[in-house]
Design an enzyme around this catalytic site. Sequence first.
Site, PDB file in Angstrom:
ATOM      1  N   GLY A 192      27.294 -15.908  -1.034  1.00 40.53           N
ATOM      2  CA  GLY A 192      26.866 -17.217  -1.238  1.00 40.53           C
ATOM      3  C   GLY A 192      25.420 -17.744  -0.423  1.00 40.53           C
ATOM      4  O   GLY A 192      25.314 -18.610   0.083  1.00 40.53           O
TER       5      GLY A 192
ATOM      6  N   GLU B  82      27.028 -29.131   2.170  1.00 36.80           N
ATOM      7  CA  GLU B  82      26.952 -29.235   3.761  1.00 36.80           C
ATOM      8  C   GLU B  82      27.406 -30.582   4.302  1.00 36.80           C
ATOM      9  O   GLU B  82      27.927 -30.697   5.312  1.00 36.80           O
ATOM     10  CB  GLU B  82      25.576 -28.679   4.444  1.00 36.80           C
ATOM     11  CG  GLU B  82      25.010 -27.235   3.756  1.00 36.80           C
ATOM     12  CD  GLU B  82      25.825 -26.207   4.308  1.00 36.80           C
ATOM     13  OE1 GLU B  82      26.590 -26.395   4.910  1.00 36.80           O
ATOM     14  OE2 GLU B  82      25.325 -24.930   3.604  1.00 36.80           O
TER      15      GLU B  82
ATOM     16  N   ASP C 175       0.761  -1.471  -0.062  1.00 38.12           N
ATOM     17  CA  ASP C 175      -0.051   0.027  -0.008  1.00 38.12           C
ATOM     18  C   ASP C 175       0.846   1.364  -0.154  1.00 38.12           C
ATOM     19  O   ASP C 175       0.352   2.413  -0.412  1.00 38.12           O
ATOM     20  CB  ASP C 175      -1.254  -0.099   1.224  1.00 38.12           C
ATOM     21  CG  ASP C 175      -0.360  -0.334   2.698  1.00 38.12           C
ATOM     22  OD1 ASP C 175       0.738  -0.707   2.486  1.00 38.12           O
ATOM     23  OD2 ASP C 175      -0.948   0.343   3.338  1.00 38.12           O
TER      24      ASP C 175
ATOM     25  N   ASN D  76      20.866 -34.072  -5.990  1.00 41.27           N
ATOM     26  CA  ASN D  76      21.541 -34.979  -5.307  1.00 41.27           C
ATOM     27  C   ASN D  76      21.135 -35.161  -4.019  1.00 41.27           C
ATOM     28  O   ASN D  76      21.939 -35.332  -3.124  1.00 41.27           O
ATOM     29  CB  ASN D  76      23.143 -34.436  -5.350  1.00 41.27           C
ATOM     30  CG  ASN D  76      23.026 -32.985  -5.236  1.00 41.27           C
ATOM     31  OD1 ASN D  76      22.430 -32.317  -4.352  1.00 41.27           O
ATOM     32  ND2 ASN D  76      24.235 -32.337  -5.442  1.00 41.27           N
TER      33      ASN D  76
ATOM     34  N   HIS E 163       0.651   0.483  10.525  1.00 42.91           N
ATOM     35  CA  HIS E 163       0.931  -0.908  10.034  1.00 42.91           C
ATOM     36  C   HIS E 163       2.392  -0.998   9.484  1.00 42.91           C
ATOM     37  O   HIS E 163       2.843   0.345   8.889  1.00 42.91           O
ATOM     38  CB  HIS E 163      -0.157  -1.626   9.376  1.00 42.91           C
ATOM     39  CG  HIS E 163      -0.525  -0.768   8.169  1.00 42.91           C
ATOM     40  ND1 HIS E 163      -1.018   0.322   7.930  1.00 42.91           N
ATOM     41  CD2 HIS E 163      -0.002  -1.288   6.796  1.00 42.91           C
ATOM     42  CE1 HIS E 163      -1.282   0.629   6.842  1.00 42.91           C
ATOM     43  NE2 HIS E 163      -0.726  -0.440   6.076  1.00 42.91           N
ATOM     44  N   HIS E 164       2.900  -2.143   9.379  1.00 42.88           N
ATOM     45  CA  HIS E 164       4.228  -2.161   8.863  1.00 42.88           C
ATOM     46  C   HIS E 164       5.439  -1.582   9.476  1.00 42.88           C
ATOM     47  O   HIS E 164       6.434  -1.213   8.857  1.00 42.88           O
ATOM     48  CB  HIS E 164       4.213  -1.691   7.198  1.00 42.88           C
ATOM     49  CG  HIS E 164       3.252  -2.766   6.460  1.00 42.88           C
ATOM     50  ND1 HIS E 164       2.949  -3.949   6.729  1.00 42.88           N
ATOM     51  CD2 HIS E 164       2.856  -2.181   5.305  1.00 42.88           C
ATOM     52  CE1 HIS E 164       2.051  -4.470   5.691  1.00 42.88           C
ATOM     53  NE2 HIS E 164       2.129  -3.314   4.831  1.00 42.88           N
TER      54      HIS E 164
ATOM     55  N   GLU F 105       9.652 -10.292  -2.028  1.00 40.40           N
ATOM     56  CA  GLU F 105      10.784  -9.072  -2.087  1.00 40.40           C
ATOM     57  C   GLU F 105      12.182  -9.768  -2.097  1.00 40.40           C
ATOM     58  O   GLU F 105      13.132  -9.090  -2.683  1.00 40.40           O
ATOM     59  CB  GLU F 105      10.741  -8.168  -0.893  1.00 40.40           C
ATOM     60  CG  GLU F 105       9.460  -7.611  -0.866  1.00 40.40           C
ATOM     61  CD  GLU F 105       8.342  -8.071  -0.117  1.00 40.40           C
ATOM     62  OE1 GLU F 105       7.287  -7.628   0.017  1.00 40.40           O
ATOM     63  OE2 GLU F 105       8.550  -9.409   0.328  1.00 40.40           O
TER      64      GLU F 105
ATOM     65  N   ASP G 262      19.250 -28.883  -5.967  1.00 40.57           N
ATOM     66  CA  ASP G 262      17.919 -29.124  -5.682  1.00 40.57           C
ATOM     67  C   ASP G 262      17.619 -28.438  -4.159  1.00 40.57           C
ATOM     68  O   ASP G 262      16.371 -27.864  -4.103  1.00 40.57           O
ATOM     69  CB  ASP G 262      17.465 -30.589  -5.313  1.00 40.57           C
ATOM     70  CG  ASP G 262      18.468 -31.476  -4.495  1.00 40.57           C
ATOM     71  OD1 ASP G 262      19.571 -30.930  -4.425  1.00 40.57           O
ATOM     72  OD2 ASP G 262      18.251 -32.534  -3.994  1.00 40.57           O
TER      73      ASP G 262
ATOM     74  N   GLY H  15      19.722 -33.059  -1.477  1.00 37.47           N
ATOM     75  CA  GLY H  15      19.890 -32.635  -0.331  1.00 37.47           C
ATOM     76  C   GLY H  15      20.959 -31.646  -0.384  1.00 37.47           C
ATOM     77  O   GLY H  15      21.445 -31.233  -1.626  1.00 37.47           O
TER      78      GLY H  15
END
Length: 573
Positions: free
Chosen positions: A407, A467, A27, A461, A113-114, A50, A434, A463
């Site tokens: 990253g 990591e 708004d 692969n 608001h916001h 956003e 993925d 997941g």
Amino acid sequence: MFIEIGDFLNLRLKQMGIQHLFGVPGDFNLSYLEQVEADAQLEFIGNCNELNAAYAADGYARINGFAALTTTYGVGDLSAMNGIAGAYAENVPVVHISGTPPLHVVQKGTLVHHTLIDGNYDNIMNCMKEFTVAQTRLTPANAVSEIDRVLRQCFLERRPVHIQLASDITHVKIELTERSLDLSYPTVEPELLHSAVSKLCELIARAKRPALLIDNEASVFGVTSLLSDLSQKCAIPFASMLTAKNIMDEGSARYVGTYVGGASQPHVRHTIEQSDCLIGVGVRFSDVGTGVFTHQIATENYIEIKPYGLTIFGQDFPGIEIGQLLVELNKKVAPRKLAQPMLETQVQQPPDVSEQQKLSQDILWHYVERFLKEDDVIIGEVGTSNSALSGLKLPATAKYIAQPLWGSIGYTLPALLGSLLAAPERRQILFMGDGSFQLTVQELSTIIRHGLKPIIFLLNNGGYTIERLIMGENAAYNDIQDWNYTEIPRVFNGSQDYKSCVVETVGQLKQVLDNMHQFDGMSFIELKLPAMDAPFSLKKFASVIARFDYGDRGYEILKQRAQALPCKKAISF
């Protein structure tokens, strides 16, 4: 002549070469979006959120030069902040326009608001100050001067800026200035420039092993052609940092490779670390770019060229603009002959394997390298994709987009949207895992909505492989839900033709790549790969990062603990 504030801002954006505005309506920015809608030369691209809008603006700027996005105050601004911070870290010039509550509300501290309902309208601005190089809150009195000031800083520093535009002043008219936005660099004081160039000419002339080490700022500030001229004129070998992939011709006889500190190829490391006149251009010695700080650069032989500064063996020359410096250096420097022949790059041929063999990382990238063409835009997501693409020889005119420093996983799909809109005539290819895809998958909807036609390779692969390589190979926290990925384009209800398929074998990969040129539409290819399969460079990097992050003792304790735990979830395809 008078012009509405919002129209004046749009005029300045167009003078920067911006033709698309990314964002999400709210708004407090709707009045401004009405002005965008009425502008025949500026198109609003509505994003799914956003964060994706900020990523898309980033991708657009990397091709177009500059980009803009708009959000509504508070909720929209903070959602976009991660993408804006990434643009700051990676030197990407993005104009962030925040539609704020009416100016009288802001000035009186009215509770709306916001906001945090505390009457504080400085908190968002304070947040944005950390990730932008200039900020402003527009009023009818300051609009002309402040818009020009902030946009000029975006140009000069090639980093994001933040503009707050109150909802009740967008249509207020101000007097239109006749001058255009100043997009010129400050002129360097001639005597200082002459002194710096003379010193550089002297050092290059007497150097036995000069070398250039080039990082991404050379591309950001548009001096790669000047560096190529210098390298050719003086027969100076050059290497790129890992964070500057393909910004100069990697097929050049003077290109020695990528410098990654101790992880570099031996001849690259020798060329850079044994140079008696090493010229670093925009170099930032980050963990990613140095093989986790394994670089060994002798400061007494190091010349550092920054966008607005020069240091020669420890002597500072402040206020030297990089473009003017290199122009004058190319004019004045004496030509040199090549001291020794450069190494020839060996073309790697795909391995001779059965077409029924299951796909692997090693096989995949051999075929990808042969598939890439001149003028392609190639986008690599952090993880296995970027790691593998960084090791390939790309076509000279191809543009490579990644986010190696910030990253943020999920960046590349919205960035693809931005780059497609900036250069729809170029073939654009995304390689994405993925796990990353699931973070920003919504923006595929926007790509389809606008009838864009990328080639998307989804590396499935099972997941978060990067990591898993660092810690938690079998841990549940590195697992994700497996989707029917090739069905997603249909879910997003596109009217344009698209092709989707699953590739599991070498034969299927060859067939897909061979037939790609016969199809004029979006292609979505899911590549099935083993969970722990990764390029060797990523495996090595992950091991070093694990010890760096946790310390040797912590790494060993965590590794033993992980091995003692049962695998909670099997990974299957």
